[in-house]
Each structure stands twice: as C-alpha cells, then as structure tokens.
Design a protein around this motif. Structure first.
Motif, PDB file in Angstrom:
ATOM      1  N   GLU A 177       5.791 -62.056 -33.474  1.00 34.75           N
ATOM      2  CA  GLU A 177       4.812 -61.011 -33.138  1.00 34.75           C
ATOM      3  C   GLU A 177       3.379 -61.548 -33.171  1.00 34.75           C
ATOM      4  N   ALA A 178       3.092 -62.346 -34.194  1.00 33.49           N
ATOM      5  CA  ALA A 178       1.730 -62.884 -34.308  1.00 33.49           C
ATOM      6  C   ALA A 178       1.422 -63.821 -33.141  1.00 33.49           C
ATOM      7  N   ARG A 179       2.411 -64.616 -32.758  1.00 32.52           N
ATOM      8  CA  ARG A 179       2.216 -65.530 -31.627  1.00 32.52           C
ATOM      9  C   ARG A 179       1.997 -64.729 -30.343  1.00 32.52           C
ATOM     10  N   ALA A 180       2.775 -63.657 -30.176  1.00 31.42           N
ATOM     11  CA  ALA A 180       2.635 -62.808 -28.989  1.00 31.42           C
ATOM     12  C   ALA A 180       1.251 -62.172 -28.952  1.00 31.42           C
ATOM     13  N   ALA A 183      -1.553 -62.640 -26.111  1.00 40.55           N
ATOM     14  CA  ALA A 183      -2.036 -61.466 -25.384  1.00 40.55           C
ATOM     15  C   ALA A 183      -3.555 -61.360 -25.471  1.00 40.55           C
ATOM     16  N   ARG A 184      -4.117 -61.744 -26.610  1.00 42.38           N
ATOM     17  CA  ARG A 184      -5.584 -61.698 -26.737  1.00 42.38           C
ATOM     18  C   ARG A 184      -6.232 -62.719 -25.815  1.00 42.38           C
ATOM     19  N   ALA A 185      -5.575 -63.881 -25.666  1.00 41.22           N
ATOM     20  CA  ALA A 185      -6.127 -64.926 -24.807  1.00 41.22           C
ATOM     21  C   ALA A 185      -5.955 -64.579 -23.324  1.00 41.22           C
ATOM     22  N   ALA A 186      -4.947 -63.765 -23.007  1.00 36.47           N
ATOM     23  CA  ALA A 186      -4.690 -63.402 -21.603  1.00 36.47           C
ATOM     24  C   ALA A 186      -4.349 -61.915 -21.529  1.00 36.47           C
ATOM     25  N   ASP A 219      -4.480 -59.617 -19.378  1.00 37.21           N
ATOM     26  CA  ASP A 219      -3.716 -59.098 -18.236  1.00 37.21           C
ATOM     27  C   ASP A 219      -2.220 -59.395 -18.370  1.00 37.21           C
ATOM     28  N   GLN A 220      -1.864 -60.274 -19.305  1.00 37.14           N
ATOM     29  CA  GLN A 220      -0.455 -60.626 -19.521  1.00 37.14           C
ATOM     30  C   GLN A 220       0.174 -59.845 -20.673  1.00 37.14           C
ATOM     31  N   ARG A 221      -0.600 -58.968 -21.301  1.00 31.20           N
ATOM     32  CA  ARG A 221      -0.130 -58.324 -22.530  1.00 31.20           C
ATOM     33  C   ARG A 221       1.228 -57.642 -22.341  1.00 31.20           C
ATOM     34  N   GLU A 222       1.378 -56.910 -21.242  1.00 29.32           N
ATOM     35  CA  GLU A 222       2.640 -56.190 -21.045  1.00 29.32           C
ATOM     36  C   GLU A 222       3.810 -57.138 -20.838  1.00 29.32           C
ATOM     37  N   ALA A 223       3.591 -58.175 -20.048  1.00 33.08           N
ATOM     38  CA  ALA A 223       4.658 -59.151 -19.797  1.00 33.08           C
ATOM     39  C   ALA A 223       5.061 -59.846 -21.096  1.00 33.08           C
ATOM     40  N   ILE A 224       4.076 -60.136 -21.936  1.00 29.27           N
ATOM     41  CA  ILE A 224       4.366 -60.792 -23.221  1.00 29.27           C
ATOM     42  C   ILE A 224       5.182 -59.850 -24.103  1.00 29.27           C
TER      43      ILE A 224
END
Ligand code: SAH
Length: 358
Positions: free
Chosen positions: A305-308, A312-315, A317-322
C-alpha cells in the motif's frame, strides 16, 4: 505469433497422433512437456494481446517488492560477497528488471543469471536486462556464492504426472485417440501402485493423484544450492499448501480456459503447484523453509500500500490504475489468495519479511 508447426510443417497435434497410432498412448506428462516446450519456444504469450498476464506484468510494484525482500535478507546476513541473482522462467524479463532496480537502491548489484528455455523470451529478457547471462539450465548457474533466486509462475508450467485408481490398481493417466481421432485420457496398462504413497493406495476407484517430478527436481536442486552456497529463494505460483487429490491440469488461451487436450502447443498448459510436497523436499535437501504464505498477505506485509501511494503521488493521473493493480495482485478474489509464496533460505540465513519463521 505462435507457429505450432514443426520444421517439417506438421503441427504438434499431428505429431502426437502419428506417435499414438504407431506406438500406443503416451503419458500425460509427455504430452504436457512437449506441448509447453513448443508453446513457449516461438512466442511471447504474456500480456493483454497474448494468452495470460502475470504479476510482474500487472505492476512494477511486484518485482520491486520481491527484489527488496531478497536485498533485505542479504543485508541482514551481513552483505556477503559474491552473491548473484538467478531467475527461473523469467518471461519478458520484467520481474528481473524491477527486482534489480530495487536492489540497486540499497547497494546490491549482483551478476544476473536467467534460466530460460525459450529463445523468443530470452531475446526479450536480453533487452530488459542487458547484463544478464543465460545458463542453459540450473546446473550451469554458478556453484559458488550466495544465490538470490526468484521463480514466478515457472513451476506451474512443468509437466505433471497423473495416477488414477482403477479396479485392478493404480495406473498412469495416458493420452490416447478416440474413434473420431480426438485426444482422450485413458488409464495405462502398467501397474503403478509402487509410485503411490502407501497411505493413499486404498483410495476409491477414479481417484487421481497428480505429481510434478520436474518441480520436485528443481526445488531439490535449489535447496541443495542454498545449503551449500547460502542465499534465499522465492517460488511464487498458484497452488495449494495441503495435499489433495484430483486433476488440476488446465489450458489457457487468449485469457480463456480451453480443453487441455484440444490444441497441443497452442495453449499454455498449467497445473496447481503442490507446495506441501515441495516444502518437504526442500527441507530434506538442507534448505530452511520459512513458510508458504498467500501472495496478498505477503505483498501487504512488504508495504504494497505504501509503495502504491508513493507511485500515485508521483503520477497522480495513474492513481486509479495503480489502485486496480493493488487489487489484482493482492485482492482475495483475484491473485491474493490463490497465489502462494514459498520462501527458502540457506542454513544460518535469517527469516524474511512476511514469513512466520524467525
Ligand atoms: N516468470 C514470468 C513468466 C512466466 S511464464 C512472469 O512471471 O511473467 C513461464 C516461464 O517459464 C516462461 O519464461 C517459459 O519460457 C519458462 N519455462 C517454461 N517451461 C520451462 C522449462 N522446462 N525450462 C525453462 N524455462 C521454462
């Protein structure tokens, strides 16, 4: 994509038909072994456009966490010299690439040995991990230095042998031809009772026992290496942790289950991995078995979870995919419970994150 024909232009199904017509039924193990050798030899079956998708292809998080798991054990062992990375059945090389990147961040930059039977996949692995060497098999992997080994969805592709209880006794499951020329399973003629553990011989008629001699041999060799060379290994696959009966053979093509006998060489044949037996074999060959845990629980224990969240913070727009990848890898209805992670280490090596053993 795949070319199911032999050099002489015959399909593997034709080859099996002639063989069976000439010499009688062939063992299911031979059928599965030759089918998968053909299947993997000429194509890349992974990904949305292929036949199936694996954890490292779902998200970089999988390989990174596996790499950090190995690096953590190596660090707590005192960062021994001479350690190298080895992987069995590396697919596209994605797991190796992600694991090695994560290892590099904590100062572990080991030589890389990728054991791959398929020339098509080895070519992709060479692109993903240019420094890799390609030993022909496990026996060619260096005999000295701690071995840090990963094998994801490798054991499930190795041929299984099935034994079936019949009126006269135990027989091997064979592939024959029916009246219309289709492949069909039959009981072989030779008594196989000696191959069945005594405690299970009295099972009722029709009971099937599945074993995987190739997986047993690989795990025995890895365990022996860990005992002599030190190191740590993770075998990750779908399978069971308690002995069971029944066939688990299945075939996947274009993300759909198909008849395992219908298209030899054109579908991926797999069987559940019998982790209970493999743990016993590993211990008997001198490795320390740290446990076999569910993939979802293991990934969460390693900080999925922490890695995700960091990704997600770095990208953004990818949050949902992650988030979807987290669910696929660890969700109870997805890979989280069906897939198991078995950890082995050399004697004197410490326990690893997410496993019960100290
Ligand atoms: N580990 C990868 C690929 C899994 S597919 C991933 O997780 O994405 C199975 C892999 O095992 C492929 O690389 C295939 O070519 C390899 N393989 C299957 N049977 C093999 C065998 N008998 N010897 C060596 N490699 C084999």
């Amino acid at each position: 994509m795949g070319d199911p024909t032999t050099g002489s232009g015959r399909t593997l199904a034709d080859h099996f038909r002639r063989l069976i017509a000439a010499t009688g039924p062939i063992s299911l193990a031979r059928f599965m072994g030759e089918s998968n050798a053909r299947y993997y030899a000429g194509k890349d079956p992974l990904g949305a456009a292929g036949d199936f998708i694996t954890a490292p292809e779902i998200s970089q998080m999988f390989g990174e966490l596996a790499g950090l798991w190995l690096a953590d054990i190596w660090t707590r062992t005192g960062r021994p010299d001479g350690a190298f990375y080895a992987e069995l059945g590396p697919g596209r090389g994605t797991l190796a690439r992600d694991a090695l990147r994560a290892m590099g961040r904590v100062g572990l930059e080991p030589p890389v040995h990728l054991v791959e039977g398929s020339p098509a996949l080895a070519a992709l692995q060479r692109q993903a991990v240019p420094q890799a060497r390609f030993p022909a098999d496990l026996a060619e992997v260096p005999m000295e230095g701690p071995i840090l080994l990963l094998a994801n969805e490798f054991l499930d592709a190795l041929p299984v042998r099935q034994l079936v209880k019949t009126g006269p006794g135990w027989r091997e499951v064979m592939v024959a031809l029916d009246d219309s020329g289709q492949f069909t399973l039959v009981a072989g003629g030779l008594p196989m009772d000696a191959a069945v553990p005594e405690a299970r011989r009295g099972a009722e008629d029709g009971t099937v026992i599945e074993t995987c001699p190739a997986a047993a041999a690989i795990v025995a060799e890895v365990a022996g290496r860990l005992a002599r060379q030190g190191g740590a290994a993770l075998f990750i696959d779908y399978g069971h942790t308690a002995a069971r009966t029944g066939s688990t053979l299945q075939a996947i093509r274009a993300h759909t289950k198909v008849d395992p006998l219908a298209l030899p060489g054109e579908a991926d044949l797999t069987a559940h991995v019998d982790f209970a037996t493999l743990a016993e074999i590993a211990s008997a060959h001198g490795a320390r078995w740290l446990g076999t845990v569910e993939q979802g629980a293991w990934l969460r224990a390693l900080g999925l979870e922490a890695r995700a969240e960091a990704l997600a913070r770095a990208a953004p727009d990818q949050r949902e995919a992650i988030g979807r990848a987290v669910e696929r890898l660890a969700g109870a209805e997805q890979m989280g419970r069906l897939f198991k992670v078995m950890a082995l280490v050399g004697p004197g090596w410490p326990g690893g994150a997410g496993f019960p053993a100290p």
